[in-house]
Design a protein around this motif. Structure first.
Motif, PDB file in Angstrom:
ATOM      1  N   GLY A   1      75.388  65.456  47.819  1.00 17.93           N
ATOM      2  CA  GLY A   1      74.258  64.470  47.863  1.00 17.93           C
ATOM      3  C   GLY A   1      73.645  63.976  46.483  1.00 17.93           C
ATOM      4  N   ASP A   2      74.150  64.318  45.378  1.00 18.89           N
ATOM      5  CA  ASP A   2      73.680  63.793  44.093  1.00 18.89           C
ATOM      6  C   ASP A   2      74.762  63.178  43.153  1.00 18.89           C
ATOM      7  OD1 ASP A   2      72.251  63.447  41.927  1.00 18.89           O
ATOM      8  OD2 ASP A   2      72.349  65.479  41.241  1.00 18.89           O
ATOM      9  N   PRO A   3      74.975  61.874  43.407  1.00 20.80           N
ATOM     10  CA  PRO A   3      76.101  61.317  42.685  1.00 20.80           C
ATOM     11  C   PRO A   3      75.544  60.904  41.343  1.00 20.80           C
ATOM     12  CG  PRO A   3      75.181  59.788  44.033  1.00 20.80           C
ATOM     13  CD  PRO A   3      74.430  61.007  44.366  1.00 20.80           C
ATOM     14  N   GLY A   4      74.393  61.312  40.808  1.00 21.51           N
ATOM     15  CA  GLY A   4      73.987  60.851  39.460  1.00 21.51           C
ATOM     16  C   GLY A   4      72.732  59.781  39.431  1.00 21.51           C
ATOM     17  N   ASN A   5      72.402  59.535  38.456  1.00 26.18           N
ATOM     18  CA  ASN A   5      71.253  58.628  38.013  1.00 26.18           C
ATOM     19  C   ASN A   5      71.826  57.078  38.487  1.00 26.18           C
ATOM     20  OD1 ASN A   5      70.049  56.680  35.670  1.00 26.18           O
ATOM     21  ND2 ASN A   5      68.574  58.016  36.828  1.00 26.18           N
TER      22      ASN A   5
ATOM     23  N   ARG B   1      71.956  56.139  42.184  1.00 28.17           N
ATOM     24  CA  ARG B   1      70.788  56.300  42.962  1.00 28.17           C
ATOM     25  C   ARG B   1      69.800  55.236  42.543  1.00 28.17           C
ATOM     26  NH1 ARG B   1      68.780  60.350  45.595  1.00 28.17           N
ATOM     27  NH2 ARG B   1      70.406  61.848  45.087  1.00 28.17           N
ATOM     28  N   THR B   2      70.078  54.952  41.286  1.00 22.63           N
ATOM     29  CA  THR B   2      69.020  53.978  40.740  1.00 22.63           C
ATOM     30  C   THR B   2      69.231  52.596  41.422  1.00 22.63           C
ATOM     31  OG1 THR B   2      68.691  54.956  38.691  1.00 22.63           O
ATOM     32  CG2 THR B   2      68.036  52.575  38.592  1.00 22.63           C
ATOM     33  N   PHE B   3      70.679  52.177  41.323  1.00 23.36           N
ATOM     34  CA  PHE B   3      71.163  50.994  41.967  1.00 23.36           C
ATOM     35  C   PHE B   3      70.790  50.928  43.271  1.00 23.36           C
ATOM     36  CE2 PHE B   3      73.648  49.918  38.304  1.00 23.36           C
ATOM     37  CZ  PHE B   3      74.024  48.709  38.486  1.00 23.36           C
ATOM     38  N   GLY B   4      70.902  52.032  43.954  1.00 16.66           N
ATOM     39  CA  GLY B   4      70.566  52.038  45.468  1.00 16.66           C
ATOM     40  C   GLY B   4      68.807  51.675  45.719  1.00 16.66           C
ATOM     41  N   GLN B   5      68.130  52.283  44.841  1.00 13.98           N
ATOM     42  CA  GLN B   5      66.897  52.173  45.055  1.00 13.98           C
ATOM     43  C   GLN B   5      66.201  50.974  44.596  1.00 13.98           C
ATOM     44  OE1 GLN B   5      65.445  55.945  43.387  1.00 13.98           O
ATOM     45  NE2 GLN B   5      65.773  57.063  45.080  1.00 13.98           N
ATOM     46  N   PHE B   6      66.634  50.499  43.244  1.00 13.38           N
ATOM     47  CA  PHE B   6      66.192  49.507  42.482  1.00 13.38           C
ATOM     48  C   PHE B   6      66.558  48.069  42.964  1.00 13.38           C
ATOM     49  CE2 PHE B   6      65.974  46.352  38.913  1.00 13.38           C
ATOM     50  CZ  PHE B   6      64.734  46.455  38.436  1.00 13.38           C
TER      51      PHE B   6
ATOM     52  N   LEU C   1      72.272  56.069  48.695  1.00 15.83           N
ATOM     53  CA  LEU C   1      73.265  56.417  48.039  1.00 15.83           C
ATOM     54  C   LEU C   1      74.718  55.661  48.138  1.00 15.83           C
ATOM     55  CD1 LEU C   1      73.209  60.302  48.296  1.00 15.83           C
ATOM     56  CD2 LEU C   1      72.148  58.900  46.457  1.00 15.83           C
ATOM     57  N   THR C   2      75.025  55.337  49.466  1.00 15.47           N
ATOM     58  CA  THR C   2      76.187  54.507  49.656  1.00 15.47           C
ATOM     59  C   THR C   2      75.751  53.056  49.272  1.00 15.47           C
ATOM     60  OG1 THR C   2      76.311  55.709  51.910  1.00 15.47           O
ATOM     61  CG2 THR C   2      77.463  53.314  51.548  1.00 15.47           C
ATOM     62  N   ILE C   3      74.623  52.294  49.296  1.00 17.18           N
ATOM     63  CA  ILE C   3      74.280  51.199  48.721  1.00 17.18           C
ATOM     64  C   ILE C   3      74.488  51.119  47.251  1.00 17.18           C
ATOM     65  CG2 ILE C   3      72.568  49.314  48.557  1.00 17.18           C
ATOM     66  CD1 ILE C   3      71.579  50.014  51.328  1.00 17.18           C
ATOM     67  N   GLY C   4      73.828  52.300  46.677  1.00 17.61           N
ATOM     68  CA  GLY C   4      74.011  52.539  45.180  1.00 17.61           C
ATOM     69  C   GLY C   4      75.513  52.510  44.737  1.00 17.61           C
ATOM     70  N   ASP C   5      76.242  53.184  45.510  1.00 17.47           N
ATOM     71  CA  ASP C   5      77.601  53.564  44.908  1.00 17.47           C
ATOM     72  C   ASP C   5      78.601  52.092  45.196  1.00 17.47           C
ATOM     73  OD1 ASP C   5      80.185  54.839  44.256  1.00 17.47           O
ATOM     74  OD2 ASP C   5      80.640  54.973  46.507  1.00 17.47           O
ATOM     75  N   GLY C   6      78.019  51.470  46.146  1.00 22.06           N
ATOM     76  CA  GLY C   6      78.977  50.332  46.583  1.00 22.06           C
ATOM     77  C   GLY C   6      78.396  49.309  45.522  1.00 22.06           C
TER      78      GLY C   6
ATOM     79  N   VAL D   1      77.281  49.604  42.478  1.00 21.55           N
ATOM     80  CA  VAL D   1      77.677  49.898  41.170  1.00 21.55           C
ATOM     81  C   VAL D   1      79.220  49.615  40.972  1.00 21.55           C
ATOM     82  CG1 VAL D   1      78.251  52.492  41.269  1.00 21.55           C
ATOM     83  CG2 VAL D   1      77.108  51.880  39.226  1.00 21.55           C
ATOM     84  N   SER D   2      79.916  49.704  41.987  1.00 20.31           N
ATOM     85  CA  SER D   2      81.373  49.502  41.805  1.00 20.31           C
ATOM     86  C   SER D   2      81.688  47.968  41.997  1.00 20.31           C
ATOM     87  CB  SER D   2      82.226  50.126  42.655  1.00 20.31           C
ATOM     88  OG  SER D   2      81.993  50.025  44.100  1.00 20.31           O
ATOM     89  N   GLN D   3      81.026  47.306  42.968  1.00 21.31           N
ATOM     90  CA  GLN D   3      81.065  45.964  43.402  1.00 21.31           C
ATOM     91  C   GLN D   3      80.636  45.016  42.274  1.00 21.31           C
ATOM     92  OE1 GLN D   3      82.905  44.475  45.976  1.00 21.31           O
ATOM     93  NE2 GLN D   3      83.284  46.613  46.587  1.00 21.31           N
ATOM     94  N   ILE D   4      79.571  45.225  41.521  1.00 22.48           N
ATOM     95  CA  ILE D   4      78.990  44.417  40.684  1.00 22.48           C
ATOM     96  C   ILE D   4      80.200  44.161  39.477  1.00 22.48           C
ATOM     97  CG2 ILE D   4      77.439  44.117  38.789  1.00 22.48           C
ATOM     98  CD1 ILE D   4      75.179  44.807  40.745  1.00 22.48           C
TER      99      ILE D   4
END
Length: 678
Positions: free
Chosen positions: A85-89, A92-97, A225-230, A232-235
């Motif tokens: 549940g912790d994929p890193g800063n 998480r930042t991409f998902g929240q910001f 986290l899913t939105i952040g992961d998506g 950070v790879s989609q951009i």
């Protein structure tokens, strides 16, 4: 440097594969995600600022490597999301910001990015790459022919033509590869979307079932986290897709993308005046914000006024510069070196013949010139120098002149939009036309119009169009003078072509026994009598056999001719036919041999002029006999006399074929129809 770069690329690919298997800590994932984002920007900006698509010829490979790297990062981040549940800063930042702390907004932004990449950029880039590949492959033959034409007219050197041909092949390979490589980006977008769905569903299931979260907490945690992961790879994927689109739509080769866009969008003052006026109108006459639209319109008007002022100044400056350059050119001493160059073969023509040589007007004379060089290469075994085509306003409109080494050797005149009709000898009914002579062989002919062509062919006339007349004329002139166009460098190139396969022969002959210049003289002697030098190995083998006993190139030529008797017999004596020939009286042969004087420079004839004239008169009578029979004049002599008799007759009968008995295969049947006597 090359080895280090190779190890670096290998390590990059290996790391991507390793991340499929081995879990990595979240800190390392943050670093690699930052690397991925920076690589995507590097690729995009390189694509934007490259002059042409081939400047990034390795782009298809870059697409493959960056795609596999992003997928490996996706898998690593998915593993961390589901396990800890912790994929890193970074994730998480991409998902929240990006979502601004709002879950719904984040989901909407994510899906918009995916749709833009998948539907707009990917689909367009894929289609452009496909069409570019198709048109590039279809245009290859035309581009190759254009290069051959430029090469023959002297617009390109051999090296430049070779570079252009290689560039055409590289373009075809590049766009063909791009057509397939664009599928990587499309597949990457689909894979990213699927992985995001798995992260979302799997994360909620694991949070509720294994970690004891309630549904709302699991939904909030794993959706971010899913939105952040998506994201950070989609951009980075979106940036790579954009780079693909920029590269395959790049058309200019003279400036980078920024210069082109600014110049093409903001280079016409009238456009800016119209836009500025429209913006002010919107701000004043409509409820749109006056504060925004009116200042913007004024800015466009001011820009247009400044641009028109600058354009006027640039025109004046360019005129002044042009005048100064022209004056400087007049004052500059003439470049004499350029005037010393002499083209081996030139075709000069009047302005009326230009349409025949202009590809844009449907002329195919350039293509015919290319075919002439190929035809002579196959027929005589040597490379014809580049044939320069030039228009000359000093000539009559329909006149052309053929020059050898800058000296006119033949000329002709054609009637544009007419055809030349020649009677092959058996046509009884005459056709009306303008009397003329065929320039290659000086045969009587007539000019006819397009409407008469079909009837003339029906009657049995040989009908030829103007480009064919000129091409045939050039071919005959080249055949006649090819021997004097053969240079030492040409001979060296011919030797180099067979050096690898016959190294023992070349090392024995050149330069130990004969120099390149002596071999050149032998080959020139053969070409002067239209003997092909294509079988160069047999020629050089014969020279190696006899060069130990004599260096007289005329004598060596006779030995070579005897070594080529199969080819000579095949050229002049049809199989299963009896050939009519003329022989030489033994008394004449003896007279010739008695008149031969040997010197250090070679042998020459000192025959009495009156005797020589009597021989020529007798020879003329015998040649006329063969002409009446419709036979090619061939004179047979003994081997030792052949070369001297040929030299004796060359000034009187340039095209007379003189052969020795040693140059004829044993199965050839000859019939003597006359003898040259005195």
């Amino acid at each position: 440097m090359g080895n280090k770069a190779g190890f670096g690329i290998g390590g990059f690919v290996l790391l991507s594969v390793v991340m499929f298997i081995i879990p990595i800590p979240s800190v390392l994932l943050d670093v690699l995600l930052a690397v991925n984002l920076s690589l995507a920007m590097i690729v995009l900006f390189n694509a934007m600022f490259s002059k042409e698509a081939l400047d990034m010829s390795s782009f298809p490979t870059i697409l493959l490597f960056t795609t596999i790297f992003r997928i490996s990062l996706n898998i690593s981040s998915t593993r961390l999301i589901l396990r800890t549940g912790d994929p890193g800063n970074v994730v998480r930042t991409f998902g929240q910001f990006v979502g601004g702390g709002d879950l719904i907004v984040g989901i909407i932004v994510f899906f918009i990015l995916v749709l833009v990449q998948f539907i707009v950029i990917n689909q367009g880039s894929e289609r452009v790459a496909e069409v570019s590949a198709r048109f590039t492959l279809d245009a290859m033959p035309g581009k190759q022919m254009a290069i051959d034409a430029d090469l023959n007219t002297g617009a390109l050197t051999d090296e430049q033509a070779k570079e252009k041909r290689q560039k055409i092949q590289d373009e075809a390979s590049f766009f063909g590869s791009m057509d397939g490589a664009s599928k990587y980006v499309k597949g990457d977008a689909i894979a990213g979307l699927i992985i995001s769905v798995i992260n979302f569903a799997g994360g909620i299931a694991l949070g509720v079932l294994q970690r004891g979260m309630d549904v709302n907490t699991a939904l909030s945690t794993y959706s971010i986290l899913t939105i952040g992961d998506g994201l950070v790879s989609q951009i980075p994927s979106l940036l790579i897709s954009l780079a693909t689109g920029v590269l395959v739509t790049k058309v200019s080769k003279e400036a980078d993308l920024g210069d082109i866009l600014v110049k093409q969008l903001f280079s016409i003052p009238r456009v800016l005046f119209l836009v500025g006026g429209a913006m002010i109108f919107f701000g004043v006459a409509t409820p749109l914000s006056t504060v925004i639209f009116v200042p913007m319109g004024l800015a466009f008007l001011l820009s247009g006024w400044k641009m028109s002022k600058n354009l006027g100044e640039e025109e004046i400056e360019s005129e002044v510069i042009a005048e100064e350059e022209a004056a400087e050119e007049v004052r500059k001493p003439e470049n004499v070196n350029s005037l010393l160059q002499v083209d081996s073969i030139e075709l000069e023509f009047g302005y009326g013949i230009i349409p025949l040589a202009d590809v844009n007007q449907g002329g195919d004379l350039l293509d015919r010139v290319v075919m002439i060089r190929r035809q002579i290469a196959i027929e005589l075994g040597c490379v014809v120098p580049i044939i320069r085509l030039r228009d000359n306003i000093q000539l009559n409109p329909n006149q052309y002149v053929i020059k050898i080494k800058g000296v006119p050797v033949s000329e002709g005149e054609i009637l544009f939009d007419h055809y030349m009709a020649m009677n092959p000898g058996y046509v009884e009914e005459e056709i009306t036309g303008i009397p003329t002579f065929e320039p290659s062989f000086n045969l009587p002919a007539i000019w006819i119009t397009e409407s008469q062509r079909e009837r003339a062919e029906t009657l049995g006339y040989t009908v030829v169009d103007p480009p064919s007349i000129i091409a045939t004329h050039i071919t005959e002139i080249v055949r006649r003078h090819i021997w004097e166009l053969l240079t030492r460098q040409d001979v060296q190139n011919l030797i180099d072509n067979i050096k690898d396969k016959d190294q023992a022969l070349i090392s024995e002959l050149v330069p130990k026994l004969l120099s390149v210049g002596e071999i050149q003289k032998v080959l020139q002697n053969l070409l002067r009598e239209s003997i092909s030098i294509r079988d160069l190995v047999t020629i050089l083998e014969t020279l190696a056999d006899y060069a130990t006993t004599t260096h007289d190139t005329d004598v060596l030529t006779e030995y070579v001719r005897q070594g080529l008797k199969r080819a000579i017999s095949n050229k002049y004596f049809p199989p299963n036919e009896t050939t009519s020939v003329v022989t030489l009286d033994p008394k004449i042969e003896q007279e010739i041999m008695n008149s031969v004087k040997q010197t250090e420079q070679g042998a020459y004839l000192t025959i009495d002029p009156a005797v020589a004239q009597n021989i020529m008169d007798s020879l003329k009578i015998e040649i006329d006999k063969l002409d009446k029979l419709g036979k090619v004049p061939i004179v047979m002599t003994s081997p030792i006399v052949r070369m001297y008799f040929k030299k004796l007759t060359m000034d009187y009968f340039a095209d007379l074929i003189v052969l020795s008995y040693n140059e004829v295969e044993s199965n050839v049947e000859l019939q003597s129809v006359g003898m040259v006597t005195i």
